[in-house]
Design an enzyme around this catalytic site. Structure first.
Site, PDB file in Angstrom:
ATOM      1  NE  ARG A  57      -2.126   1.971  10.775  1.00 42.35           N
ATOM      2  CZ  ARG A  57      -2.682   2.933  10.039  1.00 42.35           C
ATOM      3  NH1 ARG A  57      -3.824   3.470  10.430  1.00 42.35           N
ATOM      4  NH2 ARG A  57      -2.110   3.354   8.926  1.00 42.35           N
TER       5      ARG A  57
ATOM      6  CB  ALA B 232      -3.848  10.504  -7.006  1.00 45.85           C
ATOM      7  CB  ALA B 233      -2.827   6.452  -3.750  1.00 45.74           C
ATOM      8  CE  LYS B 234      -6.576   4.065   0.173  1.00 46.29           C
ATOM      9  NZ  LYS B 234      -6.319   2.665   0.596  1.00 46.29           N
TER      10      LYS B 234
ATOM     11  CE1 TYR C  36      -6.092   7.012   2.003  1.00 49.42           C
ATOM     12  CE2 TYR C  36      -8.132   8.113   1.386  1.00 49.42           C
ATOM     13  CZ  TYR C  36      -7.474   7.066   1.988  1.00 49.42           C
ATOM     14  OH  TYR C  36      -8.204   6.064   2.588  1.00 49.42           O
TER      15      TYR C  36
END
Length: 246
Positions: A12, A156-158, A154
């Site tokens: 997707r 923090a992860a990125k 989100y």
């Protein structure tokens, strides 16, 4: 020489657009999908229509599971060869106040968005190092650069992907492997399904170019960075945000 690309989260949004873009560019394409088998089939059908002579391999795998990611890479190597290119795109978003974010929320977002890239890179690197060539592309976000309110996990992860990519670029450059990060802004994908028409219009108005981005624009950038001719670009964060973050 025809090359193989493995794209995580290819059923997707940006991932699906990347599958089609790499197919049109002549790559053998493996891509992972997690839970939506019908979406994966639709992408496979579109890829075959776009490149009738192409080779494609859909793989069910949870990016957060190291065993499943190793298996996906092994199957790609066995059935398509390579991969010479890895696109770490698998990701989930979370819009919540930080104080409402549970331990489980935090762990799942970090597991898919950041740990998943670690597992995929770890699995492909031995082969890339042996062949003295590779392209690793990490799909981050403008929130990884600036932080997003109500998107702390989100963001923090990125942001972690940016650190991972910059450090890995330094480590693997001597082996002929480049590592780059793309940081999309507001892209018109199903991650925006919860936004109202008014929200979308406001976001477009805030963007200097006056519109939202498309998955195809991100995919074209990934294909460019994957090309052999892009070998002097590494450790870079490429912003695709219409000027929203400069």
């Amino acid at each position: 020489m025809q090359q193989t690309v493995l794209i995580t989260g290819g059923s997707r949004g940006i991932g699906a657009a990347a599958v089609l873009a790499f197919a049109r560019a002549g790559y053998r394409v493996a891509f992972t999908w997690h839970s939506n088998q019908q979406a994966a089939r639709n992408v496979l059908d579109c890829a075959r229509a776009a490149a009738p002579d192409g080779a494609f391999l859909p793989l069910q795998a949870d990016a957060a599971d190291p065993v499943q990611m190793r298996t996906a890479v092994q199957r790609t190597q066995l059935e398509l060869g390579g991969p010479q290119v890895l696109v770490c795109n698998a990701g989930i978003a979370l819009q919540k106040l930080f104080t409402d974010t549970t331990d489980e929320d935090w762990r799942r977002v970090l597991a898919v968005d950041l740990d998943g890239a670690f597992y995929a890179c770890k699995a492909v690197l031995p082969g890339m190092i042996r062949q003295k060539y590779g392209r690793i592309l990490l799909v981050s976000s403008m929130w990884g650069q600036t932080g997003g309110s109500c998107e702390v996990a989100y963001s923090a992860a990125k942001a972690g992907l940016i650190g991972l990519g910059k450090a890995l670029a330094k480590e693997e450059g001597p082996s002929g492997i480049t590592v780059n990060i793309v940081a999309p802004g507001v892209i018109d994908t199903d991650m925006m399904a919860g936004f109202t028409a008014g929200d979308r219009a406001a976001l477009a108005e805030e963007t200097p170019v006056g519109r939202l981005g498309t998955p195809e624009e991100v995919a074209r950038t990934l294909v460019f960075l994957a090309d052999e001719a892009s070998g002097y670009i590494t450790g870079q964060v490429i912003g695709l945000n219409g000027g929203l973050v400069i």
